[in-house]
Design a protein around this motif. Structure first.
Motif, short mmCIF file in Angstrom:
data_model
loop_
_atom_site.label_atom_id
_atom_site.label_comp_id
_atom_site.label_asym_id
_atom_site.label_seq_id
_atom_site.Cartn_x
_atom_site.Cartn_y
_atom_site.Cartn_z
N LYS A 131 6.37 10.21 2.66
CA LYS A 131 5.89 11.88 2.28
C LYS A 131 5.60 12.77 3.34
O LYS A 131 5.21 12.19 4.25
CB LYS A 131 4.42 11.67 1.35
CG LYS A 131 3.95 13.01 0.83
CD LYS A 131 2.39 12.84 0.19
CE LYS A 131 1.99 13.98 -0.22
NZ LYS A 131 0.82 13.91 -1.06
N GLY A 132 6.11 13.88 3.15
CA GLY A 132 6.17 15.13 4.01
C GLY A 132 4.66 15.30 4.67
O GLY A 132 3.50 14.97 3.80
N MET A 133 4.64 15.53 5.79
CA MET A 133 3.13 15.86 6.39
C MET A 133 3.21 17.22 7.41
O MET A 133 4.13 16.98 8.13
CB MET A 133 2.88 14.67 7.16
CG MET A 133 1.19 14.57 7.85
SD MET A 133 1.08 13.22 8.71
CE MET A 133 -0.88 13.68 9.17
N SER A 134 2.47 18.15 6.92
CA SER A 134 2.28 19.35 7.93
C SER A 134 3.58 19.93 8.07
O SER A 134 3.92 20.61 9.02
CB SER A 134 1.52 19.11 9.11
OG SER A 134 0.23 18.44 9.02
N GLY A 135 4.50 19.93 6.97
CA GLY A 135 5.86 20.59 6.96
C GLY A 135 6.85 19.90 7.68
O GLY A 135 7.67 20.45 8.02
N GLY A 147 -2.78 3.21 9.52
CA GLY A 147 -2.03 4.44 9.47
C GLY A 147 -0.62 4.44 9.59
O GLY A 147 0.12 4.75 8.82
N VAL A 148 0.00 3.70 10.54
CA VAL A 148 1.43 3.56 11.02
C VAL A 148 2.00 2.88 9.78
O VAL A 148 3.16 3.19 9.14
CB VAL A 148 1.73 2.99 12.03
CG1 VAL A 148 3.15 2.39 12.10
CG2 VAL A 148 1.33 3.79 13.38
N ARG A 149 1.28 1.86 9.25
CA ARG A 149 1.91 1.31 8.13
C ARG A 149 2.07 1.98 7.03
O ARG A 149 3.03 1.94 6.08
CB ARG A 149 1.42 -0.23 8.01
CG ARG A 149 1.20 -1.21 8.80
CD ARG A 149 0.53 -2.38 8.34
NE ARG A 149 0.78 -3.48 9.61
CZ ARG A 149 1.17 -4.66 9.17
NH1 ARG A 149 1.46 -5.14 8.14
NH2 ARG A 149 1.53 -5.38 10.34
N VAL A 150 1.10 2.71 6.50
CA VAL A 150 1.22 3.37 4.96
C VAL A 150 1.47 4.91 5.36
O VAL A 150 1.29 5.76 4.41
CB VAL A 150 -0.35 3.26 4.37
CG1 VAL A 150 -0.53 1.93 4.25
CG2 VAL A 150 -1.52 3.96 5.19
N GLY A 171 0.97 -1.17 0.10
CA GLY A 171 -0.18 0.10 -0.11
C GLY A 171 0.84 1.40 0.19
O GLY A 171 0.17 2.45 0.35
N CYS A 172 2.04 1.13 -0.52
CA CYS A 172 2.96 2.37 -0.35
C CYS A 172 2.54 3.22 -1.67
O CYS A 172 1.63 2.95 -2.33
CB CYS A 172 4.43 1.97 -0.84
SG CYS A 172 4.72 1.14 -2.37
N ARG A 173 2.89 4.60 -1.34
CA ARG A 173 2.87 5.53 -2.44
C ARG A 173 3.70 5.51 -3.54
O ARG A 173 4.83 4.82 -3.35
CB ARG A 173 2.88 7.11 -1.91
CG ARG A 173 2.11 7.38 -0.75
CD ARG A 173 2.37 8.89 -0.11
NE ARG A 173 1.60 9.19 1.08
CZ ARG A 173 1.76 8.97 2.14
NH1 ARG A 173 3.03 8.24 2.44
NH2 ARG A 173 0.83 9.30 3.04
N VAL A 174 3.36 5.48 -4.75
CA VAL A 174 4.26 5.26 -5.88
C VAL A 174 5.34 6.25 -5.81
O VAL A 174 6.52 5.71 -6.28
CB VAL A 174 3.39 5.47 -7.33
CG1 VAL A 174 2.79 7.01 -7.33
CG2 VAL A 174 4.27 5.01 -8.39
#
Length: 285
Positions: free
Chosen positions: A166-170, A251-254, A140-143
């Motif tokens: 991927k970055g999240m909230s800066g 959520g932790v996994r992806v 389920g990773c992001r490409v």
């Protein structure tokens, strides 16, 4: 350019996109920034907007990044000549770019069905294509994360991938580990040996766009609807939740918050029938 990029705390992929947009403009005009004129920018941007191959979303992205770059460099003249907003409309109507709102998929369309996945695997004649499909399905990773994976990011003994999230909230990258089946590790080991990859080499060796194109090609070959790599994340999250995992655990996994998992990635349409199958397939979790 370095000073402009340093003000953003985003993922490597985002930073690379920003740099590519600015560098493309500088290379096309072929002048130092201090010598670039308003006419140079208008000519460059007109050519960009008139290009039918480039989508409105991409054109708008160029406009936003270039305007921010010119503003950072205190070239307000260059900024103003391509900037457009309702409060400050650009006199050149061509630059009034509007990106189309994507048509939202319904619940069922978000999911990659089991028969679609098997049809894709049947058409994956190249080992790299099979690895792409299996890892997207099993992690389920992001490409974008998958495209950046190097050989040293894979723990062959434990069947774990190390994804630079991927970055999240800066807050920049969110590195995390993710399991995959040992069957997939065996395929990866064979692929590494066949290609002769080293620890610092990227596993797939193609860009995000390249992965998307391979999936599009396989969908055509398999005679199924067009699928996007991100739909595999929707499928993965739904499978795990139906198998009994919590939103926090998924959520932790992806690398996504539990709230987003609950609101965006959990689909039960046409999957409840497969729950027993998924329950039996979780021994490698």
């Amino acid at each position: 350019l370095t000073g402009f990029l340093q003000q953003y705390k985003s993922s490597k992929n985002t930073m690379s996109t920003y740099q590519g947009i600015i560098q493309r403009m500088l290379n096309s005009i072929n002048k130092p920034l201090i010598k670039i004129t308003v006419e140079d920018i208008k000519k460059y941007f007109t050519s960009l907007v008139n290009n039918p191959v480039i989508s409105n979303t991409t054109k708008l992205q160029h406009q936003i990044i270039l305007c921010s770059f010119f503003q950072h460099c205190k070239r307000i003249d260059l900024h103003s000549c391509i900037y457009h907003s309702k409060k400050q409309p650009n006199p050149i109507v061509l630059f009034h770019i509007r990106a189309k709102n994507p048509v939202p998929l319904d619940e069922e369309a978000q999911i990659v069905k089991e028969h679609e996945y098997q049809a894709l695997l049947n058409e994956a004649k190249i080992l790299r294509d099979e690895i792409i499909l299996r890892i997207l399905w099993d992690t389920g990773c992001r490409v974008g994360e998958f495209a950046q994976v190097t050989i040293k990011d894979i723990n062959m003994e434990k069947g774990k991938f190390y994804f630079h999230g991927k970055g999240m909230s800066g807050r920049g990258e969110r590195p995390r580990h993710q399991n995959t089946k040992m069957q997939n590790i065996s395929l990866i080991q064979k692929y590494i040996k066949d290609i002769g990859l080293g620890p610092d080499d990227k596993l797939i060796g193609i860009t995000v766009s390249g992965i998307q194109k391979r999936l599009k090609f396989l969908c055509i070959q398999a005679n199924i609807r067009p699928l996007h790599p991100h739909q595999f994340k929707h499928t993965y999250c739904s499978r795990k939740l139906l198998a009994g995992m919590t939103c926090d655990e998924v959520g932790v996994r992806v690398g996504t918050s539990a709230e987003v998992i609950r609101k965006t990635y959990f689909h039960i349409v046409d999957m409840q029938k497969s729950r027993e199958k998924y329950d039996k397939d979780e021994e490698w979790m």
